[in-house]
Design a protein around this motif. Sequence first.
Motif, mmCIF file in Angstrom:
data_model
loop_
_atom_site.group_PDB
_atom_site.id
_atom_site.type_symbol
_atom_site.label_atom_id
_atom_site.label_comp_id
_atom_site.label_asym_id
_atom_site.label_seq_id
_atom_site.Cartn_x
_atom_site.Cartn_y
_atom_site.Cartn_z
ATOM 1 N N TRP A 177 0.658 -1.308 -0.030
ATOM 2 C CA TRP A 177 0.030 0.031 0.081
ATOM 3 C C TRP A 177 1.026 1.338 -0.245
ATOM 4 C CZ3 TRP A 177 -0.622 3.891 3.920
ATOM 5 C CH2 TRP A 177 -1.523 4.880 3.508
ATOM 6 N N LEU A 178 2.066 1.290 0.751
ATOM 7 C CA LEU A 178 2.684 2.477 0.808
ATOM 8 C C LEU A 178 3.400 2.600 -0.492
ATOM 9 C CD1 LEU A 178 4.381 1.938 4.315
ATOM 10 C CD2 LEU A 178 3.021 3.950 3.989
ATOM 11 N N HIS A 179 3.719 1.620 -1.330
ATOM 12 C CA HIS A 179 4.390 1.871 -2.387
ATOM 13 C C HIS A 179 3.264 2.528 -3.596
ATOM 14 C CE1 HIS A 179 7.724 -1.342 -1.740
ATOM 15 N NE2 HIS A 179 8.225 -0.007 -1.362
ATOM 16 N N SER A 180 2.055 2.066 -3.584
ATOM 17 C CA SER A 180 1.207 2.773 -4.264
ATOM 18 C C SER A 180 1.023 4.237 -3.940
ATOM 19 C CB SER A 180 -0.073 1.982 -4.135
ATOM 20 O OG SER A 180 -0.844 2.373 -2.827
ATOM 21 N N MET A 181 1.318 4.640 -2.694
ATOM 22 C CA MET A 181 1.245 5.929 -2.464
ATOM 23 C C MET A 181 2.243 6.997 -3.058
ATOM 24 S SD MET A 181 -1.632 6.130 -0.578
ATOM 25 C CE MET A 181 -1.347 7.652 0.824
ATOM 26 N N VAL A 182 3.352 6.290 -3.732
ATOM 27 C CA VAL A 182 4.482 7.118 -4.086
ATOM 28 C C VAL A 182 5.022 6.809 -5.532
ATOM 29 C CG1 VAL A 182 5.212 7.659 -1.942
ATOM 30 C CG2 VAL A 182 6.101 5.799 -3.046
ATOM 31 N N HIS A 183 5.571 7.809 -6.164
ATOM 32 C CA HIS A 183 6.012 7.432 -7.312
ATOM 33 C C HIS A 183 7.689 7.064 -7.011
ATOM 34 C CE1 HIS A 183 7.693 8.006 -11.692
ATOM 35 N NE2 HIS A 183 8.404 8.762 -11.100
ATOM 36 N N ASP A 184 8.096 7.517 -6.190
ATOM 37 C CA ASP A 184 9.684 7.047 -5.889
ATOM 38 C C ASP A 184 9.609 6.202 -4.540
ATOM 39 O OD1 ASP A 184 12.212 6.641 -5.078
ATOM 40 O OD2 ASP A 184 12.513 8.891 -4.801
ATOM 41 N N ARG A 185 9.883 4.905 -4.633
ATOM 42 C CA ARG A 185 9.552 3.933 -3.601
ATOM 43 C C ARG A 185 10.667 3.660 -2.690
ATOM 44 N NH1 ARG A 185 7.335 -1.843 -6.015
ATOM 45 N NH2 ARG A 185 5.500 -0.899 -6.862
ATOM 46 N N SER A 186 11.929 4.654 -2.958
ATOM 47 C CA SER A 186 12.752 4.905 -1.821
ATOM 48 C C SER A 186 12.193 5.634 -0.954
ATOM 49 C CB SER A 186 13.930 5.501 -2.455
ATOM 50 O OG SER A 186 13.908 6.913 -2.938
ATOM 51 N N LEU A 187 11.304 6.457 -0.834
ATOM 52 C CA LEU A 187 10.745 7.210 0.206
ATOM 53 C C LEU A 187 10.135 6.362 1.247
ATOM 54 C CD1 LEU A 187 8.810 10.041 -2.008
ATOM 55 C CD2 LEU A 187 11.023 10.244 -0.356
ATOM 56 N N VAL A 188 9.978 5.011 0.892
ATOM 57 C CA VAL A 188 9.172 4.234 1.904
ATOM 58 C C VAL A 188 10.314 3.559 2.664
ATOM 59 C CG1 VAL A 188 7.646 2.228 2.286
ATOM 60 C CG2 VAL A 188 7.166 3.889 0.381
ATOM 61 N N THR A 189 10.667 3.994 3.660
ATOM 62 C CA THR A 189 11.864 3.368 4.539
ATOM 63 C C THR A 189 11.387 2.475 5.766
ATOM 64 O OG1 THR A 189 11.754 5.147 6.345
ATOM 65 C CG2 THR A 189 13.061 5.592 4.432
ATOM 66 N N GLU A 190 12.174 1.622 6.417
ATOM 67 C CA GLU A 190 11.705 0.882 7.230
ATOM 68 C C GLU A 190 11.427 1.550 8.332
ATOM 69 O OE1 GLU A 190 11.606 -2.543 7.455
ATOM 70 O OE2 GLU A 190 12.525 -2.642 5.289
ATOM 71 N N GLU A 191 12.033 2.547 8.634
ATOM 72 C CA GLU A 191 11.338 3.403 9.986
ATOM 73 C C GLU A 191 9.943 4.061 9.583
ATOM 74 O OE1 GLU A 191 12.599 7.466 12.184
ATOM 75 O OE2 GLU A 191 13.326 7.199 10.310
ATOM 76 N N MET A 192 9.431 4.181 8.410
ATOM 77 C CA MET A 192 8.286 4.540 7.934
ATOM 78 C C MET A 192 7.318 3.114 8.251
ATOM 79 S SD MET A 192 6.735 5.683 4.666
ATOM 80 C CE MET A 192 7.337 7.279 4.501
ATOM 81 N N VAL A 193 7.799 2.061 7.650
ATOM 82 C CA VAL A 193 6.814 0.948 7.641
ATOM 83 C C VAL A 193 6.641 0.603 9.312
ATOM 84 C CG1 VAL A 193 6.993 -1.556 7.373
ATOM 85 C CG2 VAL A 193 7.738 0.119 5.556
ATOM 86 N N GLU A 194 7.642 0.726 10.222
ATOM 87 C CA GLU A 194 7.650 0.308 11.515
ATOM 88 C C GLU A 194 6.599 1.129 12.184
ATOM 89 O OE1 GLU A 194 7.842 -1.827 14.965
ATOM 90 O OE2 GLU A 194 8.560 -2.187 13.003
ATOM 91 N N GLN A 195 6.692 2.629 11.873
ATOM 92 C CA GLN A 195 5.918 3.667 12.586
ATOM 93 C C GLN A 195 4.577 3.360 12.143
ATOM 94 O OE1 GLN A 195 7.579 7.377 11.364
ATOM 95 N NE2 GLN A 195 8.899 7.552 13.028
ATOM 96 N N ARG A 196 4.151 3.097 10.832
ATOM 97 C CA ARG A 196 2.784 3.060 10.329
ATOM 98 C C ARG A 196 2.167 1.706 10.833
ATOM 99 N NH1 ARG A 196 0.334 6.699 6.608
ATOM 100 N NH2 ARG A 196 1.992 8.365 6.340
ATOM 101 N N TRP A 197 3.130 0.438 10.949
ATOM 102 C CA TRP A 197 2.613 -0.750 11.446
ATOM 103 C C TRP A 197 2.234 -0.744 12.753
ATOM 104 C CZ3 TRP A 197 0.960 -5.280 9.944
ATOM 105 C CH2 TRP A 197 0.848 -6.425 10.794
ATOM 106 N N THR A 198 2.733 -0.302 13.743
ATOM 107 C CA THR A 198 2.476 0.085 15.196
ATOM 108 C C THR A 198 1.343 0.850 15.449
ATOM 109 O OG1 THR A 198 5.000 0.018 15.776
ATOM 110 C CG2 THR A 198 3.458 0.750 17.408
ATOM 111 N N GLN A 199 1.188 1.982 14.657
ATOM 112 C CA GLN A 199 0.037 2.655 14.896
ATOM 113 C C GLN A 199 -1.152 1.954 14.357
ATOM 114 O OE1 GLN A 199 0.606 6.832 14.773
ATOM 115 N NE2 GLN A 199 -1.627 7.212 14.789
#
Length: 292
Positions: free
Chosen positions: A167-189
């Motif tokens: 889902w996060l990859h579908s939000m952006v044109h540049d997938r490098s913006l989706v970092t492990e830190e972002m995934v972890e923060q989003r997953w927890t919440q």
Amino acid sequence: MIAAVRTWTAEQTLRELDTEDGVLRYHEAGDADAPPLLMLHGSGPGVTGWRNFGENLPVFAEHFRCLVLELPGFGVSDPTDQHPMVAALPSVGRFLDGLGLDRVDVVGNSMGGVVATRLAIAEPDRVRRMVTVGGIGQAIFSPSPGEGLNLLMEFTESPSRERLVQWLHSMVHDRSLVTEEMVEQRWTQATEPSTLAAARRMYSRAALEGMGRAAARSPEPPYWAMLHRVRARTLLTWGRDDRVSPLDMALVPMRTIPDAELHVLPRCGHWAMIEQKAAWEAVVLAFLTRAD
């Protein structure tokens, strides 16, 4: 010498407002006497107002009293038993009333743009200028629901880290913006029980199908059929590569909002304020500060 731009942390800017329907939390930055700028976040797993707009505050707080409201149902303000979209507009009204604000400029991302638009329709004297980031309107040529929304439904019904990343990859044109830190923060919440329950009221396939049936029976037209009632000057900003709310959705608001203009950002997905930060900020700031 160029003056340093002030930055803040989420903890430094976090405020609370007690209301009759629970505590609304928000972030505030800028001069308290500056014109107020209300910033409304979008929806999705792990979203917050700070994650949508925190990096934009240094630019806008130079000119405005920035108020980033955390809408109920997303894990920051007190939870709601209502559908988060149903709860959003009344919460904005309580927020503005609680701060004694009669008129504001509004920036809304995706769902936040829909809420801003509904506010501008319902209380036209309360919105001076409005900026939306994707999300509003109606698909004309693209299939609906689109790719991003389908991935959101899949995650909501059966959460996994893999589905969150998709889902996060579908939000952006540049997938490098989706970092492990972002995934972890989003997953927890996103997997916090009350936040996940609110998301399922909003984005499970059954919930969306139920909303469609209810809309078909409703005597009231959908908000996008009432865009001609928006009196605020409006700037529609859109990522050319948006896979959540495709660009053809902009056609209806561009044509029917009386005083609307459209700016399309290349190499940009759904998060224009993040992915094309500098360009988006320049366009929005010029619009908001333009002489009447």
